[in-house]
Design an enzyme around this catalytic site. Structure first.
Site, PDB file in Angstrom:
ATOM      1  CG  PHE A 102      -1.950  -0.901   1.166  1.00 53.09           C
ATOM      2  CD1 PHE A 102      -2.090  -2.105   0.381  1.00 53.09           C
ATOM      3  CD2 PHE A 102      -3.071  -0.694   1.958  1.00 53.09           C
ATOM      4  CE1 PHE A 102      -3.018  -3.035   0.554  1.00 53.09           C
ATOM      5  CE2 PHE A 102      -4.046  -1.553   1.978  1.00 53.09           C
ATOM      6  CZ  PHE A 102      -4.334  -2.818   1.100  1.00 53.09           C
ATOM      7  CG  ASP A 174       6.838  -2.120 -10.411  1.00 60.46           C
ATOM      8  OD1 ASP A 174       6.637  -1.720  -9.306  1.00 60.46           O
ATOM      9  OD2 ASP A 174       6.183  -1.457 -11.244  1.00 60.46           O
TER      10      ASP A 174
END
Length: 409
Positions: A102, A174
């Site tokens: 998050f 990522d």
């Protein structure tokens, strides 16, 4: 689970609570799923992981989502309702691993931070992916792949020598971060078998990218200067011929990469034989890496004159067969259409219930000759009932009541 030798039983009986979205976190948890963990992805009932809707057709999950969420289960839970939040806490008490990515501070504001979850389940491996690390002046900033690449030195070393910095094609920020976290989770799980000890793992995308920049830092340590952009050469230095050479066809990717190592003078001599210039073998103007570095234009021109007469596949075949490192520049469509990847299980075609047949890249490591099998990414909330029953022992009527109250979807 029966051992099949394909790797997807390595993490049998390991439960992973997956509270990730987009790519850095999902690529980590997908790896654990390929290795046999039961990965349960917790999603918002109203849309789920934003990656599901990135440009895809209405009602059909985007290929982006399919590529990073294979072999997982999906449970749709309303985290804005206290009962939904309690469900996730209950699931965490049954999990071996929990992973979240998050925005900074968001998981703590929800009441699902490391302190809360580890108090409920001291042996859990609690994992967090953020853009910037704790103590960084930017630790509150949002980050995506390209931000991590910009802030880690990767873009500073990518591009033409006299051009602007560029982002490499792969999403190193990522998926590269996700792989480092997955490896660390495996280490923590292995230790937990011996000690029962839980762990709090934190990885920042910027910090992770430094790991992939070690050659550039070696250059900087050796020279005292910032590592430069190296175009199609190497940050650590090289000697001609080294780089991409044009091939017959003239398309945007009609090139072959040729590399002659400074450590192996035979590469150069073999290459001269391939291009029909045996007369230059032993010529002091070209025989050493330092000599060739003084006349790179001449060297590259004579190699390019030969490669232009061959397509990139022919060039790779001929040069490679002569014992010289060479590789055709292949695009994604060429790779997708190469049947050998599917024959070897490196790419696998899944049958998704909404998207239909979909070929995707799986886990590249072979276990007893075969990579782990790939199963389709889940539909939003498809496994809610099963997970609540299996993990928490909730009866059907209780699950039905939660659905009626919009706690789950």
């Amino acid at each position: 689970m029966t051992t099949n030798g394909f790797g997807n039983d390595c993490l049998a009986d390991v439960r992973v609570l997956d509270m990730t979205q987009f790519e850095a976190g999902p690529s980590c948890t997908e790896t654990l799923a390929w290795l046999g963990a039961e990965v349960v992805k917790v999603e918002n009932p109203k849309g789920g992981d934003p990656g599901r809707a990135l440009g895809g057709a209405a009602g059909v999950d985007d290929p982006y989502f399919l590529n990073f969420n294979a072999n997982k289960k999906s449970i749709a839970v309303n985290l804005k309702d206290p009962r939904g939040l309690q469900l996730v806490k209950d699931l965490a008490t049954k999990a071996d691993v929990m992973v979240e990515n998050f925005a900074p501070g968001a998981i703590e504001r929800l009441g699902l931070g490391a302190g809360v979850i580890r108090a409920l389940n001291p042996s859990i491996i609690y994992c967090q992916v953020k853009g910037f690390g704790e103590g960084s002046p930017y630790e509150k900033n949002l980050a995506f792949d390209m931000i991590a690449q910009a802030c880690s030195g990767i873009m500073s070393t990518t591009g033409e020598r006299d051009g602007r910095p560029l982002k490499p094609g792969p999403s190193l920020g990522d998926t590269g971060t996700g792989m480092l976290l997955a490896i660390s989770i495996l280490g923590a799980l292995f230790r937990r078998v011996r000690t029962g000890q839980g762990e709090h793992l934190q990885v920042a995308m910027q910090d992770a990218m430094l790991h992939y920049m070690r050659i550039a830092f070696s250059y900087q340590a050796r020279t005292g200067k910032a590592a430069p952009r190296a175009a199609d050469s190497s940050v650590s230095g090289g000697n001609p011929p080294m780089g991409t050479f044009p091939c017959k066809g003239g398309g945007p990717n009609d090139y072959v990469y040729i590399y002659t190592s400074r450590a192996n003078p035979e590469h150069w001599r073999r290459l001269l034989a391939v291009i029909g210039r045996e007369d230059l073998i032993g010529d002091p103007r070209y025989d050493s890496p330092s000599a060739r570095s003084e006349r790179p234009g001449e060297v590259n021109d004579m190699i390019a004159a030969w490669t232009r007469r061959h397509d990139k596949h022919e060039a790779m075949d001929i040069i490679g067969a002569a014992g010289i490192p060479a590789g055709a520049v292949l695009d994604t469509l060429e790779l997708h259409n190469d049947p050998t990847f599917e024959q070897r299980g490196i790419m696998q075609t899944i049958d998704h219930p909404a998207a239909g047949p979909f070929k995707m890249v799986g886990w590249p490591v072979r276990f007893s000759g075969r990579p782990p099998p790939v199963h389709p990414a889940p539909l939003l909330g498809a496994d809610t009932d099963e997970v609540l029953a299996h993990w928490l022992g909730l009866p059907a009527e209780a699950v039905s009541g939660l659905r009626s109250d919009t706690i789950i979807g």
